[in-house]
Design a protein around this motif. Sequence first.
Motif, PDB file in Angstrom:
ATOM      1  N   GLU A 241       0.827  -1.203   0.000  1.00  0.00           N
ATOM      2  CA  GLU A 241       0.000   0.000   0.000  1.00  0.00           C
ATOM      3  C   GLU A 241       0.862   1.253   0.000  1.00  0.00           C
ATOM      4  OE1 GLU A 241      -2.498  -0.409   3.417  1.00  0.00           O
ATOM      5  OE2 GLU A 241      -3.887  -1.788   2.431  1.00  0.00           O
ATOM      6  N   GLY A 242       0.386   2.286  -0.709  1.00  0.00           N
ATOM      7  CA  GLY A 242       1.098   3.554  -0.661  1.00  0.00           C
ATOM      8  C   GLY A 242       1.039   4.322  -1.952  1.00  0.00           C
ATOM      9  N   ASN A 243       1.539   5.551  -1.892  1.00  0.00           N
ATOM     10  CA  ASN A 243       1.634   6.436  -3.047  1.00  0.00           C
ATOM     11  C   ASN A 243       3.058   6.967  -3.089  1.00  0.00           C
ATOM     12  OD1 ASN A 243       1.541   9.113  -4.517  1.00  0.00           O
ATOM     13  ND2 ASN A 243      -0.590   8.508  -4.776  1.00  0.00           N
ATOM     14  N   ILE A 244       3.703   6.853  -4.244  1.00  0.00           N
ATOM     15  CA  ILE A 244       5.130   7.200  -4.315  1.00  0.00           C
ATOM     16  C   ILE A 244       5.385   8.700  -4.179  1.00  0.00           C
ATOM     17  CG2 ILE A 244       5.776   5.150  -5.626  1.00  0.00           C
ATOM     18  CD1 ILE A 244       5.794   6.783  -8.151  1.00  0.00           C
ATOM     19  N   ASN A 245       4.346   9.511  -4.178  1.00  0.00           N
ATOM     20  CA  ASN A 245       4.514  10.940  -3.918  1.00  0.00           C
ATOM     21  C   ASN A 245       4.565  11.246  -2.415  1.00  0.00           C
ATOM     22  OD1 ASN A 245       4.610  11.683  -6.644  1.00  0.00           O
ATOM     23  ND2 ASN A 245       2.377  11.803  -6.770  1.00  0.00           N
ATOM     24  N   ASN A 246       4.248  10.240  -1.604  1.00  0.00           N
ATOM     25  CA  ASN A 246       4.332  10.389  -0.152  1.00  0.00           C
ATOM     26  C   ASN A 246       5.804  10.318   0.271  1.00  0.00           C
ATOM     27  OD1 ASN A 246       4.587   8.844   2.596  1.00  0.00           O
ATOM     28  ND2 ASN A 246       2.567   9.812   2.660  1.00  0.00           N
ATOM     29  N   ASP A 247       6.240  11.239   1.137  1.00  0.00           N
ATOM     30  CA  ASP A 247       7.650  11.320   1.535  1.00  0.00           C
ATOM     31  C   ASP A 247       8.146  10.033   2.184  1.00  0.00           C
ATOM     32  OD1 ASP A 247       7.966  13.856   0.553  1.00  0.00           O
ATOM     33  OD2 ASP A 247       7.620  14.861   2.475  1.00  0.00           O
ATOM     34  N   ILE A 248       7.329   9.436   3.068  1.00  0.00           N
ATOM     35  CA  ILE A 248       7.745   8.212   3.756  1.00  0.00           C
ATOM     36  C   ILE A 248       7.930   7.072   2.754  1.00  0.00           C
ATOM     37  CG2 ILE A 248       7.007   6.444   5.404  1.00  0.00           C
ATOM     38  CD1 ILE A 248       5.632   8.676   6.996  1.00  0.00           C
ATOM     39  N   ILE A 249       6.976   6.949   1.834  1.00  0.00           N
ATOM     40  CA  ILE A 249       7.062   5.895   0.812  1.00  0.00           C
ATOM     41  C   ILE A 249       8.272   6.122  -0.086  1.00  0.00           C
ATOM     42  CG2 ILE A 249       5.926   4.902  -1.217  1.00  0.00           C
ATOM     43  CD1 ILE A 249       4.545   4.074   1.344  1.00  0.00           C
ATOM     44  N   ARG A 250       8.458   7.356  -0.526  1.00  0.00           N
ATOM     45  CA  ARG A 250       9.572   7.658  -1.429  1.00  0.00           C
ATOM     46  C   ARG A 250      10.927   7.334  -0.794  1.00  0.00           C
ATOM     47  NH1 ARG A 250       8.619  12.510  -1.987  1.00  0.00           N
ATOM     48  NH2 ARG A 250      10.340  13.442  -0.803  1.00  0.00           N
ATOM     49  N   LYS A 251      11.102   7.713   0.472  1.00  0.00           N
ATOM     50  CA  LYS A 251      12.370   7.448   1.162  1.00  0.00           C
ATOM     51  C   LYS A 251      12.571   5.954   1.392  1.00  0.00           C
ATOM     52  CE  LYS A 251      12.538  11.967   3.422  1.00  0.00           C
ATOM     53  NZ  LYS A 251      12.363  12.718   4.702  1.00  0.00           N
ATOM     54  N   ALA A 252      11.480   5.240   1.700  1.00  0.00           N
ATOM     55  CA  ALA A 252      11.571   3.789   1.884  1.00  0.00           C
ATOM     56  C   ALA A 252      11.992   3.103   0.588  1.00  0.00           C
ATOM     57  CB  ALA A 252      10.246   3.232   2.382  1.00  0.00           C
ATOM     58  N   LEU A 253      11.427   3.548  -0.532  1.00  0.00           N
ATOM     59  CA  LEU A 253      11.794   2.987  -1.840  1.00  0.00           C
ATOM     60  C   LEU A 253      13.263   3.240  -2.155  1.00  0.00           C
ATOM     61  CD1 LEU A 253       8.627   3.959  -3.930  1.00  0.00           C
ATOM     62  CD2 LEU A 253       9.333   1.653  -3.307  1.00  0.00           C
ATOM     63  N   GLU A 254      13.746   4.423  -1.830  1.00  0.00           N
ATOM     64  CA  GLU A 254      15.164   4.755  -2.068  1.00  0.00           C
ATOM     65  C   GLU A 254      16.069   3.827  -1.264  1.00  0.00           C
ATOM     66  OE1 GLU A 254      15.508   8.867  -1.076  1.00  0.00           O
ATOM     67  OE2 GLU A 254      14.468   9.563  -2.896  1.00  0.00           O
ATOM     68  N   LYS A 255      15.719   3.583  -0.016  1.00  0.00           N
ATOM     69  CA  LYS A 255      16.526   2.697   0.833  1.00  0.00           C
ATOM     70  C   LYS A 255      16.464   1.258   0.327  1.00  0.00           C
ATOM     71  CE  LYS A 255      16.019   5.496   5.035  1.00  0.00           C
ATOM     72  NZ  LYS A 255      15.402   5.580   6.391  1.00  0.00           N
ATOM     73  N   MET A 256      15.269   0.817  -0.067  1.00  0.00           N
ATOM     74  CA  MET A 256      15.110  -0.536  -0.591  1.00  0.00           C
ATOM     75  C   MET A 256      15.985  -0.749  -1.820  1.00  0.00           C
ATOM     76  SD  MET A 256      11.164  -1.866  -0.466  1.00  0.00           S
ATOM     77  CE  MET A 256      10.218  -0.433  -0.031  1.00  0.00           C
ATOM     78  N   SER A 257      15.954   0.217  -2.729  1.00  0.00           N
ATOM     79  CA  SER A 257      16.692   0.068  -3.988  1.00  0.00           C
ATOM     80  C   SER A 257      18.193  -0.072  -3.754  1.00  0.00           C
ATOM     81  CB  SER A 257      16.403   1.250  -4.915  1.00  0.00           C
ATOM     82  OG  SER A 257      16.881   2.453  -4.366  1.00  0.00           O
ATOM     83  N   LYS A 258      18.692   0.562  -2.681  1.00  0.00           N
ATOM     84  CA  LYS A 258      20.123   0.493  -2.377  1.00  0.00           C
ATOM     85  C   LYS A 258      20.529  -0.880  -1.855  1.00  0.00           C
ATOM     86  CE  LYS A 258      20.596   5.444  -1.430  1.00  0.00           C
ATOM     87  NZ  LYS A 258      20.805   6.480  -0.386  1.00  0.00           N
ATOM     88  N   ASP A 259      19.554  -1.642  -1.349  1.00  0.00           N
ATOM     89  CA  ASP A 259      19.833  -2.982  -0.828  1.00  0.00           C
ATOM     90  C   ASP A 259      19.610  -4.066  -1.881  1.00  0.00           C
ATOM     91  OD1 ASP A 259      20.520  -2.137   1.743  1.00  0.00           O
ATOM     92  OD2 ASP A 259      18.424  -2.084   2.391  1.00  0.00           O
ATOM     93  N   CYS A 260      19.379  -3.672  -3.132  1.00  0.00           N
ATOM     94  CA  CYS A 260      19.051  -4.628  -4.196  1.00  0.00           C
ATOM     95  C   CYS A 260      20.075  -4.601  -5.323  1.00  0.00           C
ATOM     96  CB  CYS A 260      17.672  -4.305  -4.786  1.00  0.00           C
ATOM     97  SG  CYS A 260      16.326  -4.381  -3.604  1.00  0.00           S
ATOM     98  N   HIS A 261      20.196  -5.740  -6.004  1.00  0.00           N
ATOM     99  CA  HIS A 261      20.932  -5.786  -7.269  1.00  0.00           C
ATOM    100  C   HIS A 261      20.115  -5.155  -8.383  1.00  0.00           C
ATOM    101  CE1 HIS A 261      24.035  -9.228  -6.454  1.00  0.00           C
ATOM    102  NE2 HIS A 261      24.449  -8.061  -6.056  1.00  0.00           N
ATOM    103  N   HIS A 262      18.856  -5.517  -8.404  1.00  0.00           N
ATOM    104  CA  HIS A 262      17.922  -5.043  -9.428  1.00  0.00           C
ATOM    105  C   HIS A 262      16.668  -4.541  -8.728  1.00  0.00           C
ATOM    106  CE1 HIS A 262      15.245  -4.903 -12.886  1.00  0.00           C
ATOM    107  NE2 HIS A 262      14.494  -5.883 -12.407  1.00  0.00           N
ATOM    108  N   PHE A 263      16.206  -3.364  -9.104  1.00  0.00           N
ATOM    109  CA  PHE A 263      15.014  -2.802  -8.485  1.00  0.00           C
ATOM    110  C   PHE A 263      14.255  -2.001  -9.533  1.00  0.00           C
ATOM    111  CE2 PHE A 263      12.565   0.378  -6.175  1.00  0.00           C
ATOM    112  CZ  PHE A 263      12.022  -0.362  -5.141  1.00  0.00           C
ATOM    113  N   LYS A 264      12.960  -2.296  -9.683  1.00  0.00           N
ATOM    114  CA  LYS A 264      12.142  -1.624 -10.687  1.00  0.00           C
ATOM    115  C   LYS A 264      10.744  -1.382 -10.120  1.00  0.00           C
ATOM    116  CE  LYS A 264      10.098  -2.392 -15.299  1.00  0.00           C
ATOM    117  NZ  LYS A 264       9.961  -3.388 -16.405  1.00  0.00           N
ATOM    118  N   ILE A 265      10.295  -0.134 -10.224  1.00  0.00           N
ATOM    119  CA  ILE A 265       8.907   0.169  -9.858  1.00  0.00           C
ATOM    120  C   ILE A 265       8.019  -0.221 -11.043  1.00  0.00           C
ATOM    121  CG2 ILE A 265       7.267   1.973  -9.254  1.00  0.00           C
ATOM    122  CD1 ILE A 265       9.561   3.490  -7.937  1.00  0.00           C
ATOM    123  N   LEU A 266       7.142  -1.163 -10.826  1.00  0.00           N
ATOM    124  CA  LEU A 266       6.267  -1.652 -11.898  1.00  0.00           C
ATOM    125  C   LEU A 266       5.039  -0.778 -12.071  1.00  0.00           C
ATOM    126  CD1 LEU A 266       6.429  -5.460 -11.098  1.00  0.00           C
ATOM    127  CD2 LEU A 266       7.553  -4.282 -12.985  1.00  0.00           C
TER     128      LEU A 266
END
Length: 273
Positions: A241-266
């Motif tokens: 659940e979430g909206n990528i324009n939300n600050d909490i969601i956006r920052k969480a996505l940034e942190k997640m992507s740094k812990d991945c080899h491959h990361f794509k928002i579908l």
Amino acid sequence: MSLLRVGFQGVKGAFGEEALYNYFGEEVHTIAVKNFEDICTSLESGTIEYGVLPIENSSTGAISDVYDLINKYECHIVGETHVKVNHNLMGIKGCKMEDIEEVYSHPQAFEQSKNYLNNYKWKLVPYYNTAKSAEYIMKQGNKKIAAIGSKKAAQLYNLDILASNINSNNTNTTRFIILGKKLMVNEDCNKISVVLSTEHKAGALYHVLKHFAENNINMLKIESRPRGNTPWEYNFYIDFEGNINNDIIRKALEKMSKDCHHFKILGNYKQFN
């Protein structure tokens, strides 16, 4: 004003066509394609503006080919809809149960109707989709072959329904995703889908998933698929659940992507209710 060009897999009477009309309404230009992948290539070429694909069934689970395709191609999920799926056994006019030797349909329809089909010794022949199967037996005109599909398909192809609602689960429902070329986000979007892969070591996936708990983000689903060129490593498809324009969601996505080899928002879209 030109109509939206929207693609679905199969022929008229397919459940994908029903999903298309559920989401877009009747005022669209529909384009039928042969295979799931044709939806993605048609989006890339601009032949269609949107495409509709089944991704999950409440009885049989994920449709793995579609998961692989949305990772492979540069398309995005812009919406979703659900279709209640009732399967019916059908044959040409005058066909009787005792005439049947072979049944044509999509493998998912066979799986969803297996309790009924186990009562018979028919040869089950996998085919492109349920409506295409109905069209095929209509063209063959052979009483020895039947199909499994929707009542609408039976009507369209002038077939007799020999047995109704043969699916094992009477709440059988398929979730369809709406694909577009670009990521589309507005204030109504409340569901996010991503695909990611991690290092093949202990705790790697945990370091990604912990961001959900730390940010109080509700994860809706996780699905794994093998990575084609790296044996025993996996892509993980996650809905939350979430909206990528939300600050909490956006920052969480940034942190997640740094812990991945491959990361794509579908996609970020409105959850079907």
